[in-house]
Design a protein around this motif. Structure first.
Motif, PDB file in Angstrom:
ATOM      1  N   GLN A   1     126.292 -41.358 -16.722  1.00 60.86           N
ATOM      2  CA  GLN A   1     125.164 -40.635 -17.311  1.00 60.86           C
ATOM      3  C   GLN A   1     124.499 -39.794 -16.232  1.00 60.86           C
ATOM      4  O   GLN A   1     124.214 -40.277 -15.148  1.00 60.86           O
TER       5      GLN A   1
ATOM      6  N   ALA B   1     121.639 -36.491 -15.361  1.00 57.49           N
ATOM      7  CA  ALA B   1     120.547 -35.619 -15.805  1.00 57.49           C
ATOM      8  C   ALA B   1     120.356 -34.491 -14.803  1.00 57.49           C
ATOM      9  O   ALA B   1     120.676 -34.614 -13.627  1.00 57.49           O
TER      10      ALA B   1
ATOM     11  N   GLU C   1     118.820 -34.904 -19.949  1.00 54.60           N
ATOM     12  CA  GLU C   1     120.057 -35.665 -19.974  1.00 54.60           C
ATOM     13  C   GLU C   1     121.217 -34.745 -20.360  1.00 54.60           C
ATOM     14  O   GLU C   1     121.171 -34.063 -21.384  1.00 54.60           O
TER      15      GLU C   1
ATOM     16  N   ARG D   1     126.114 -38.204 -21.398  1.00 58.21           N
ATOM     17  CA  ARG D   1     125.596 -39.371 -22.123  1.00 58.21           C
ATOM     18  C   ARG D   1     126.641 -40.471 -22.211  1.00 58.21           C
ATOM     19  O   ARG D   1     127.005 -40.889 -23.303  1.00 58.21           O
TER      20      ARG D   1
END
Lengths: 373, 248
Positions: free
Chosen positions: B10, B12, B17, B20
């Protein structure tokens, strides 16, 4: 009209051999506002009297070159340049001996002529004349080292069709203070190549200027400086185009690291009414390697004729580009080495322009040493 | 034999974000194509694995032979055997191609290559990619055309011989001739079957030259479909529309 908006040509019109013709700087004047006057230790107000070890001048000359030490009354002194500020006039008023280097007509100096200025502590004033007669060619090195409080003027007289290449290295000890004017006067079709390297000293303020007495003059002014914590290194350039069809190119690059590292670069170019066909460009770049360092960069171009071949300037100060470092690191190169490669690259192309190989290596080694820390 | 394992990654960018939860395993000898529409997060995956400072890892692991690359610095990842061919290689003024390559090879191998050997390898590599030898003295990527930059990325790939190569849209902006030359370079790199390739692309064109073993469709920051080479043909025929709608 405020100070900032005054035409350049009026800022540079004052000239005199007498220090009394100049007010003692207060720091508010345009030409003094970046310089920390207290660190000049009296060079600017006449209170610094020549004393102590002074600055010893030794010359290693090419066989074709004539070197003389002369008194104040020598006819060749003060011919090409009239002091344009208080410290310059002060130095002119009190120097005792001048070094005059002459390259006779059509002589081609077979080796570089090296003038070494070694500070032995104390206060000193100096004067140097480098004179190339018509069609002469020479490489001259001014190598400043040691410790001193030193103000001087250097006149480069480049005769018709002559070629002078100068390297001026300010490699002073940490506590040295040096305020200097380097003026080049170019004759018809004369070529002048100046390479200034300023690394050492608590405060160095160097003002290289160029004037032309006939058409066809060609000046390249290149500079490199590396400013460490607490240092003030200032370069103030002036190219005064008053003749048609002359060329000038100014490129100065500096790196700064550490608290209170301060670089000042002023690049003034005047293209007067009669200077048609002028081709000029000036560039300054500063690389800020750490927080706490500051670079002031002010290019000024005043064009008084509509007929120029080219005129431009650029100035940029910034940090190392993260994308450059990332790219090199992504190929396995450790951060410190990536940083060195990029900084070396920033200076590298400039250093290649130094005429003398030993000096090129010495400057490269100095830059490497600065980078190592 | 090496393995790159991406586990529930994950990522960002500035609190937004992008990835995912990406799961993907690339083994030596395998070529995986990641395909997806613009903005799906494909390049983020590439840069996050390589360690670009702009991307913040918010979860997951990326293991190369059991070592978590995310715990390593950018240069350490490269020395561990990861290579990222960039979509937009930056121009680095004053650093020559040959100086850069020698520094990189020295860093990755842990010792400086013999000068003569290096010169020979460099020349052979440049010849194979139809790069003018004069480029060795030029500043890195400075004034290179898009195609020249991509050839130089592949030149680095072949000289550095990583365990796993991530190729981020290496095909973009290439004409057919350049695409063929670049593809041949990638094929030489994977010929021995000891290296893994993760090929990120928007278009199926390059997959005609570099045959993938697996195709993954990327949308909305994760892999939404997986299959063999036939999946690329399906994308060629139908486009990404079905996926972009589903992830929206």
């Amino acid at each position: 009209m405020g100070l900032e908006t005054k035409p350049l040509s009026t800022l540079h019109e004052k000239a005199s051999y007498d220090p009394a013709d100049f007010d003692v700087p207060t720091g508010r004047e345009e030409e003094w506002r970046f310089t920390p006057l207290s660190r000049l230790k009296g060079l600017h107000d006449g209170s610094a009297v020549a004393s102590g070890g002074g600055v010893a001048v030794s010359v290693e000359a090419a066989p074709e070159v004539v070197v003389e030490t002369v008194g104040r009354d020598d006819q060749r002194v003060g011919k090409a340049y009239v002091p344009t500020d208080r410290i310059s006039a002060q130095a002119y008023a009190v120097f005792e001996k001048a070094t005059v280097v002459t390259v006779p007509r059509e002589a081609v100096a077979s080796t570089p002529t090296v003038l070494t200025f070694t500070g032995g502590g104390g206060v000193a004033y100096g004067h140097t004349v480098i004179k190339l007669e018509a069609m002469a060619e020479a490489v001259v090195v001014l190598d400043h080292r040691g410790s001193a409080l030193y103000a001087d003027n250097v006149e480069f007289v480049v005769g018709d069709g002559a070629t002078l290449k100068v390297v001026s290295l300010q490699d002073w000890a940490d506590d040295a203070v040096h305020v200097s004017h380097h003026h080049a006067q170019l004759g018809k079709d004369a070529t002048f190549r100046s390479f200034v390297v300023t690394l050492g000293g608590d405060l160095v303020r160097l003002s290289p200027s160029v004037s032309y007495t006939a058409p066809g003059g060609d000046a390249d002014l290149t500079g490199l400086y590396f400013v460490d914590a607490g240092q003030h290194l200032e370069h103030r350039l002036l190219v005064d185009h008053s003749q048609p069809n002359c060329r000038s190119n100014v490129v100065y690059k500096g790196a700064l690291q550490g608290e209170q590292a301060h670089a000042v670069w002023i690049g003034d170019v005047i293209i007067r009414v009669e200077a048609e066909g002028t081709d000029t460009y000036e560039l300054n770049r500063n690389l800020l390697l750490t927080d706490g360092a500051r670079a002031d960069s002010v290019p000024n171009l005043e064009i008084l004729t509509g007929e120029v071949a080219g005129a431009g300037h650029a100035s940029a100060s910034g940090r190392l580009d993260d994308e450059h470092i990332f790219y090199l690191q992504a190929r396995g190169i450790p951060f410190e080495e990536a940083r060195r490669l990029v900084i070396r690259g920033f200076f590298g192309q400039l250093i290649e322009k130094i005429e003398v190989e030993e000096l090129r290596e010495r400057v490269m080694a100095k830059v490497e040493a600065e980078l190592a820390g | 034999m090496s393995t790159l394992e991406i586990r529930d990654l994950q990522v960002a960018v500035e609190d937004k974000e992008i990835l995912r939860g990406v799961n993907l395993t690339v083994r030596a000898g395998e070529t995986h194509a990641i395909m997806g529409p613009n903005g799906s997060g494909k390049s983020t995956l590439a840069y996050a694995i390589a360690g670009h400072p702009k991307y913040t890892i918010t979860g997951g692991q990326v293991l190369l032979d059991g070592v978590d690359l995310l715990e390593l610095g950018v240069d350490e990842r490269a020395r561990a055997g990861l290579f990222l061919a960039m979509q937009y290689p930056v121009e680095v003024p004053g650093v020559s191609v040959s100086n850069f390559l020698r520094s990189a090879v020295t860093a990755v191998r842990g010792e400086a290559p013999k000068l003569r050997e290096f010169a020979k390898d460099l020349k052979a590599g440049m010849d194979a990619l139809s790069i003018d030898p004069a480029f060795a003295q030029r500043n890195l990527n400075e004034g290179f055309s898009g195609g020249e930059k991509k050839r130089h990325e592949i030149l680095q790939l072949e000289l550095l011989k990583p365990k796993i190569a991530v190729l981020d849209e290496t095909d973009s902006g290439l004409d057919v001739d350049a695409l063929r030359v670049v593809s041949e370079g990638i094929n030489r790199f994977r010929a021995a079957g000891e290296t893994g390739v993760l090929l990120i692309t928007h278009y199926t064109r390059i997959l005609r030259y570099v045959k993938p073993d697996f195709v993954h469709v990327f949308a909305g920051g994760r892999i939404v479909e997986e299959g063999g080479p036939e999946l690329a043909d399906k994308l060629e025929a139908e486009g990404y529309e079905a996926y972009t709608k589903a992830s929206a």
